[in-house]
Scaffold this motif. Structure first.
Motif, PDB file in Angstrom:
ATOM      1  N   THR A 232      -7.520   7.832  -4.582  1.00 32.81           N
ATOM      2  CA  THR A 232      -7.380   6.676  -4.126  1.00 32.81           C
ATOM      3  C   THR A 232      -7.564   5.322  -5.357  1.00 32.81           C
ATOM      4  O   THR A 232      -7.565   4.355  -5.197  1.00 32.81           O
ATOM      5  CB  THR A 232      -7.839   5.994  -2.920  1.00 32.81           C
TER       6      THR A 232
ATOM      7  N   MET B  86       0.867  -1.233  -0.099  1.00 29.63           N
ATOM      8  CA  MET B  86      -0.093  -0.207   0.047  1.00 29.63           C
ATOM      9  C   MET B  86       0.993   1.290   0.033  1.00 29.63           C
ATOM     10  O   MET B  86       0.531   2.353  -0.363  1.00 29.63           O
ATOM     11  CB  MET B  86      -0.830  -0.053   1.299  1.00 29.63           C
ATOM     12  N   MET B  87       2.002   1.195   0.721  1.00 28.22           N
ATOM     13  CA  MET B  87       2.923   2.287   0.875  1.00 28.22           C
ATOM     14  C   MET B  87       3.220   3.471  -0.192  1.00 28.22           C
ATOM     15  O   MET B  87       3.123   4.518  -0.285  1.00 28.22           O
ATOM     16  CB  MET B  87       3.994   1.875   1.686  1.00 28.22           C
ATOM     17  N   PRO B  88       3.754   2.623  -1.496  1.00 32.69           N
ATOM     18  CA  PRO B  88       4.169   3.469  -2.436  1.00 32.69           C
ATOM     19  C   PRO B  88       3.154   4.616  -2.743  1.00 32.69           C
ATOM     20  O   PRO B  88       3.366   5.857  -3.054  1.00 32.69           O
ATOM     21  CB  PRO B  88       4.577   2.593  -3.739  1.00 32.69           C
ATOM     22  N   GLN B  89       1.954   4.048  -3.254  1.00 30.58           N
ATOM     23  CA  GLN B  89       0.915   4.804  -3.469  1.00 30.58           C
ATOM     24  C   GLN B  89       0.395   5.697  -2.447  1.00 30.58           C
ATOM     25  O   GLN B  89       0.225   6.986  -2.761  1.00 30.58           O
ATOM     26  CB  GLN B  89      -0.404   3.923  -3.808  1.00 30.58           C
ATOM     27  N   PHE B  90       0.180   5.096  -1.115  1.00 30.46           N
ATOM     28  CA  PHE B  90      -0.321   5.872  -0.122  1.00 30.46           C
ATOM     29  C   PHE B  90       0.836   7.097   0.108  1.00 30.46           C
ATOM     30  O   PHE B  90      -0.022   8.282   0.449  1.00 30.46           O
ATOM     31  CB  PHE B  90      -0.155   4.968   1.258  1.00 30.46           C
ATOM     32  N   LEU B  91       1.874   7.063   0.025  1.00 31.28           N
ATOM     33  CA  LEU B  91       2.794   8.405   0.411  1.00 31.28           C
ATOM     34  C   LEU B  91       2.675   9.348  -0.571  1.00 31.28           C
ATOM     35  O   LEU B  91       2.689  10.473  -0.279  1.00 31.28           O
ATOM     36  CB  LEU B  91       4.335   7.483   0.607  1.00 31.28           C
ATOM     37  N   GLY B  92       2.385   8.870  -1.798  1.00 28.98           N
ATOM     38  CA  GLY B  92       2.142   9.680  -2.947  1.00 28.98           C
ATOM     39  C   GLY B  92       0.774  10.850  -2.803  1.00 28.98           C
ATOM     40  O   GLY B  92       0.807  11.733  -2.838  1.00 28.98           O
ATOM     41  N   ILE B  93      -0.102   9.849  -2.576  1.00 26.35           N
ATOM     42  CA  ILE B  93      -1.398  10.389  -2.160  1.00 26.35           C
ATOM     43  C   ILE B  93      -1.671  11.347  -1.212  1.00 26.35           C
ATOM     44  O   ILE B  93      -2.156  12.474  -1.211  1.00 26.35           O
ATOM     45  CB  ILE B  93      -2.322   9.033  -1.814  1.00 26.35           C
ATOM     46  N   ILE B  94      -1.000  11.141  -0.007  1.00 19.77           N
ATOM     47  CA  ILE B  94      -1.161  12.296   1.382  1.00 19.77           C
ATOM     48  C   ILE B  94      -0.401  13.378   0.839  1.00 19.77           C
ATOM     49  O   ILE B  94      -0.993  14.370   1.224  1.00 19.77           O
ATOM     50  CB  ILE B  94      -0.440  11.358   2.621  1.00 19.77           C
TER      51      ILE B  94
END
Lengths: 161, 181
Positions: A123, A39-47
């Motif tokens: 997301t 989940m991390m790569p997308q999550f960090l970009g999204i925030i």
């Protein structure tokens, strides 16, 4: 509070699992790490995207556009803003409260809350990875349309009472 | 190794560079972006890791047969109720629900129940119920819930229907593949 309950129950169940079967527990932990890391790569970009968006969109600006007299146009704007923005739920409720106090209408705020929680444009790529592009699209799109029904009903009920 | 990580995290790295450039031009907006992103991260850390551990345990300990029986094709109302219950009990932002869909898909859960689960995760969360009640009041909260509850069930079936059987098989296969990767 929620954090305490969640971490507590996770640790408790891990201990029970460990007593029953060490190998399986290790496997479960490995799985948990994989879920998190995937989940991390997308999550960090999204925030970062969301942080930027919220820094630019101020509550005063929003409540001006979605006042109680703004009608269906205001509902549409709210739904659009709610769809692109991602907010922790409790922040969303506080924001909604602030918007109402600043003169936003009930229908508009209901549409905002509904899309904030149900629709996630930011997301979408992550969601598509899990349930496929088409399913993710339809889920978000139907939820978007559904928000207008929520807006309509909430407005009617708040008007009667 | 580093190259691989850089590629996986390229979206994040680009966003970081963009935000840094914006900060150079407009300090106020830039710093505010970082602080909002920081609080999102804090929120994630405070709920997501234990939720993933619970998911990991569920994945290992709950057999496929059990899941199929209670939430599969022929699970009917019980399946819907369980999907709603797990979704409502969960805490965490929407994206934390996504890994759950992978496990549910692999365990043979009916697709509409998965969408219902996601819907419940988003709108009928018990942990944030008090927040809503205090912020928006009794009337608003209950009206919204009364519309949302049937709404997410209808949505579940609607999404399953428009996506179609063929694509659903494909989605399941992909979930299987990801687990074995």
């Amino acid at each position: 509070m929620t954090t305490l309950i969640l971490y507590g129950s996770a640790i408790l169940l891990l201990i029970i699992s460990h007593i029953k079967d060490k190998g399986k527990t290790r496997q479960a932990l490995k799985g948990a790490w994989k879920f998190l890391e995937n989940m991390m790569p997308q999550f960090l970009g999204i925030i970062l995207v969301v942080g930027l968006m919220l820094a630019v969109l101020k509550p005063e600006v929003i409540s001006n556009i979605i006042g109680s007299k703004s009608g269906i146009f205001g509902v549409f704007v709210s739904a659009a803003v709610g769809s692109i923005t991602l907010m922790p739920t409790f922040v969303a409720f506080q924001t909604a409260d602030m918007l109402l106090k600043n003169g936003a209408g009930y229908a508009q705020v209901a549409a905002l809350i509904s899309t904030l929680t149900l629709v996630g444009l930011a997301t979408f790529p992550l969601e598509a990875k899990y349930i496929g592009k088409r399913a993710a699209f339809y889920r978000n799109f139907i939820a978007f349309l559904f928000s207008f029904i929520v807006a309509f009903v909430v407005e009617k009920v708040m008007g009667i009472l | 190794m580093i190259k691989k990580i850089a590629k996986r995290y390229s979206f994040f790295i680009w966003m970081l560079i963009i935000t840094l450039i914006i900060t150079a031009f407009n300090r106020e907006i830039g710093l505010k972006s970082f602080s909002i992103a920081g609080s999102s991260f804090k929120q994630m850390i405070s709920v997501v890791p234990p939720v993933m551990v619970l998911l990991g345990l569920m994945d290992i300990w709950v057999p496929r047969e059990t899941m199929m029986k209670y939430m599969g094709e022929d699970s009917g109302i019980l399946g819907i109720a369980i999907a709603m219950l797990i979704g409502s009990l969960a805490a965490g932002p929407m994206y934390a629900a996504f890994p759950f869909t992978e496990v549910l898909l692999r365990k043979g859960v009916k697709f509409s129940n998965i969408i219902i689960f996601m819907g419940a995760w988003c709108v009928t969360k018990i942990p944030t119920f008090i927040f809503e009640l205090t912020a928006l009041g009794f009337q608003f909260t209950f009206t919204r819930l009364l519309v949302d509850l049937p709404g997410i069930i209808i949505m579940g079936y609607l999404v399953e229907w428009v996506v179609g059987e063929k694509e659903l098989e494909d989605i399941c296969l992909k979930a299987e593949k990801r687990a074995n990767a």
